[in-house]
Design a protein around this motif. Sequence first.
Motif, short mmCIF file in Angstrom:
data_model
loop_
_atom_site.label_atom_id
_atom_site.label_comp_id
_atom_site.label_asym_id
_atom_site.label_seq_id
_atom_site.Cartn_x
_atom_site.Cartn_y
_atom_site.Cartn_z
N SER A 48 -4.32 -7.25 2.79
CA SER A 48 -3.87 -6.82 1.47
C SER A 48 -3.67 -8.02 0.56
CB SER A 48 -2.58 -6.01 1.58
OG SER A 48 -2.09 -5.66 0.31
N LEU A 75 -7.04 -9.51 -0.36
CA LEU A 75 -7.72 -8.64 -1.32
C LEU A 75 -7.12 -8.81 -2.71
CD1 LEU A 75 -9.86 -6.50 -1.80
CD2 LEU A 75 -8.18 -4.76 -1.18
N LEU A 95 -5.83 -0.70 -3.07
CA LEU A 95 -5.54 -1.21 -1.75
C LEU A 95 -4.84 -2.57 -1.80
CD1 LEU A 95 -8.78 -0.24 0.21
CD2 LEU A 95 -6.47 0.57 0.68
N ARG A 144 -2.08 0.57 2.63
CA ARG A 144 -2.93 0.06 3.70
C ARG A 144 -4.21 0.86 3.86
NH1 ARG A 144 2.29 0.08 6.80
NH2 ARG A 144 3.21 -1.95 6.41
N ARG A 145 -4.23 2.05 3.26
CA ARG A 145 -5.41 2.91 3.39
C ARG A 145 -5.41 3.93 2.26
NH1 ARG A 145 -1.29 4.04 6.24
NH2 ARG A 145 -1.80 2.48 7.80
N SER A 152 -9.79 2.14 5.00
CA SER A 152 -8.72 1.21 5.33
C SER A 152 -9.05 -0.18 4.80
CB SER A 152 -8.53 1.15 6.85
OG SER A 152 -9.65 0.53 7.47
N LEU A 153 -8.05 -1.05 4.82
CA LEU A 153 -8.29 -2.44 4.42
C LEU A 153 -9.34 -3.09 5.32
CD1 LEU A 153 -4.60 -3.47 3.70
CD2 LEU A 153 -6.49 -3.71 2.08
#
Length: 482
Positions: free
Chosen positions: A306, A309, A448, A454-455, A471-472
């Motif tokens: 996370s 990202l 995300l 997380r999803r 999901s990540l």
Amino acid sequence: MYAREMESGMVLIPTRFVWPYGGRVVYISGSFTGWTQWPMTPVEGCPTVFQTICRLPPGYHQYKFVVDGEWRHDEHQPFINNSIGIVNTILLTRESEYLSPMLSPQVPPGSSMDVDNEAFQRAVRLSDGTSPEPFPTISDADLEISRHRIAVFMSAHKAYELLPDSGKVIALDVELPVKQAFHILHEQGIPMAPLWDFSKGKFVGVLSALDFILIMRELGSHGSNLTEEELETHTISAWKEAKSYLKSQINGQGAVSSQIIQAGPDDSLNEVALKILQNGVATVPIIHSPSADASNPQLLHLASLSGILKCICRFFRHSPSSLPVLQLPISAIPLGTWVPKIGEPNRRPLAMLRPSASLSAALNLLIQAQVSSVPVVDDNDSLLDIYSRSDITSLARDKIYTHLNLEETTIHQALQYRDDPFSSFGSNTQRCFMCLRSDPLIKVLERLAQPGVRRLVIVEAGSKHVEGIISLGDVFRFLMGS
């Protein structure tokens, strides 16, 4: 599924219109409303998506949207020019051409309108009878360009850039009782914590929600060597030793590795992400050792996908065109796990549970399917909630686990324990995050990258029928080509 209706001998088809492009107040206006404005309502869980259902007779119709007082049309749908400007069009075929509603067709990707009959979807045409433009697909060239630029960014940036300006990192002593450790995880609202061994002077592993799942299963099994009384004094180090036996029962999958997976502040973001993906962990401790012999290690941060990202989104936010895949809808990208279509071979099924399923079944599914969460759906497969590994730590509160029977406790009851209003999370904390198959990749990435997400569960607008989950880990495997 909406049944067809009759009005004055005419068949009326319930037709759902969706405006997925945001706004504060949205109306629909069309030939079927007498060009008056009918209000649209936000989809629960997707505040930027508005929908309404209108009953239309078979035939040719025109419509527009009114978004915050401005007339708009959906550029991704067939449209023409008429006396009031550009409008979208739809043609509904005669009743005799309908297919049985039992076919339960999929919604066409990217549509601002979805109807519940496959024949309707195939019948959307321009006024001259030509087909609408095909839904965009990803090209190998665009994918290669996007992956290369992301790889360059992740290789050039270091793990220390993930460190927040301020914050705290929690580590647990291996001599701490297991029961107390899981209580701390729950109270602090964290899914895992690194383990510190004072005798060795180093970090030796992590304790996660998966450990608590294994302990709950061990407590509930017949012939268990671990009793509730022993759990009061059973230390983390003792649990780690006993866990080797349990690891063999779940095909070698375990939450605590024999050697801790860690990264240094000078490791690249690419290296950190690979460590997370290759080892199947949620976080990697960023540890700095000031001395050459690695003594006196300092725990700086818990790096997650996370956080990485978030860095990627921040860097490319002002130049999204440099990553061609960002504007593509997620349904056009090989990303996530989707519900298999009828007759579709060799696709991994999406694990889902009913509220009446036992907690034991949920825990078994989380372990055996090697997933971090399972959508909870009703009899129509519409999303109700989601149960994840981290939710199990809520059972440590007030020793709830001591009076639970995993076979008799339902998912519905377990969710109520999780959502206790006096818990540190609170009952108002959103846990179930959704997106639509028409959402562009950039929108999915930004959601995300938000803390606590997380999803994303992919749902059909309006009905919240589950279509898939992202999901990540799915995102990074796609972006990194791994």
